[in-house]
Design an enzyme around this catalytic site. Structure first.
Site, PDB file in Angstrom:
ATOM      1  N   HIS A   1      -8.793   5.816  10.758  1.00  0.00           N
ATOM      2  CA  HIS A   1      -8.096   4.624  10.284  1.00  0.00           C
ATOM      3  C   HIS A   1      -6.576   4.760  10.455  1.00  0.00           C
ATOM      4  CE1 HIS A   1      -7.546   1.014   7.862  1.00  0.00           C
ATOM      5  NE2 HIS A   1      -6.656   1.671   7.145  1.00  0.00           N
TER       6      HIS A   1
ATOM      7  N   ALA B   1       4.312   3.004   4.556  1.00  0.00           N
ATOM      8  CA  ALA B   1       3.937   4.423   4.523  1.00  0.00           C
ATOM      9  C   ALA B   1       2.458   4.526   4.845  1.00  0.00           C
ATOM     10  CB  ALA B   1       4.230   5.035   3.160  1.00  0.00           C
ATOM     11  N   VAL B   2       2.158   5.165   5.962  1.00  0.00           N
ATOM     12  CA  VAL B   2       0.769   5.381   6.364  1.00  0.00           C
ATOM     13  C   VAL B   2       0.540   6.886   6.323  1.00  0.00           C
ATOM     14  CG1 VAL B   2      -0.997   4.949   8.110  1.00  0.00           C
ATOM     15  CG2 VAL B   2       0.930   3.360   7.872  1.00  0.00           C
TER      16      VAL B   2
ATOM     17  N   PHE C   1       0.855  -1.187   0.000  1.00  0.00           N
ATOM     18  CA  PHE C   1       0.000   0.000   0.000  1.00  0.00           C
ATOM     19  C   PHE C   1       0.892   1.238   0.000  1.00  0.00           C
ATOM     20  CE2 PHE C   1      -3.086   3.057   1.639  1.00  0.00           C
ATOM     21  CZ  PHE C   1      -4.199   2.728   0.872  1.00  0.00           C
TER      22      PHE C   1
ATOM     23  N   ALA D   1       0.651  -1.772   5.942  1.00  0.00           N
ATOM     24  CA  ALA D   1       1.418  -1.651   7.183  1.00  0.00           C
ATOM     25  C   ALA D   1       0.852  -2.525   8.300  1.00  0.00           C
ATOM     26  CB  ALA D   1       1.473  -0.193   7.628  1.00  0.00           C
TER      27      ALA D   1
END
Length: 165
Positions: free
Chosen positions: A94, A86-87, A24, A62
């Site tokens: 969320h 990577a968030v 993601f 993640a």
């Protein structure tokens, strides 16, 4: 007499390393992986596709990093595991849930297995901030590679020192 223990960035050819990468936001994580592999290669780690020294595992996001990291750490095949993700904050809670669970999970793997796990998960408010940290201004993937070399080496030094005493 006081002992001082430090990891080294040399002799990296002796380390077995796993890298777990979240797919993601792969625009960012791919750049982190590239920087990490560049660092490892420049310090003597075989990063070729037929390497016996390095393995890369891709996970969906993640949140899935801890379980795969734990599986690899428990295998006994690696001196260090690097996690890359990577968030990016959105309009919902969320982000907070994913970041909290991923960071707690990754930290617990290191404590429970004794294998150093490098926390290479970017947590940013915007995609621009993430991209800046993954190559536009600097590539933190390189730093995560250095941390892995140092910790893998340090743990070897500590194990040797404690088994000798």
């Amino acid at each position: 007499m006081m002992a001082t223990y430090e990891g080294r960035y040399t002799d990296a050819q002796a380390l077995r390393i796993a890298v777990v990468v979240a797919r993601f936001n792969d625009l960012v994580t791919g750049k982190l992986l590239s920087g990490c592999l560049d660092c490892l290669a420049r310090h003597g780690v075989d990063t070729s596709s037929n390497s016996d020294q390095l393995d890369v595992a891709w996970v969906p996001g993640a949140f899935e990093l801890p379980i795969v990291t734990q599986t690899l750490a428990l295998s006994g095949q690696y001196e260090v595991v690097i996690t890359l993700g990577a968030v990016i904050r959105g309009d919902t809670p969320h982000f907070d849930v994913v970041v909290a669970e991923a960071s707690k999970g990754i930290a617990s793997v290191s404590r429970e297995t004794g294998v150093p796990v490098i926390f290479g998960v970017l947590t940013t408010d915007t995609m621009q901030q993430a991209l800046e940290r993954a190559g536009i201004k600097s590539n933190l993937g390189w730093s995560y590679g250095l941390q892995a070399l140092e910790m893998g080496s340090l743990m070897g030094v500590l194990r040797s020192a404690t088994s000798a005493s």
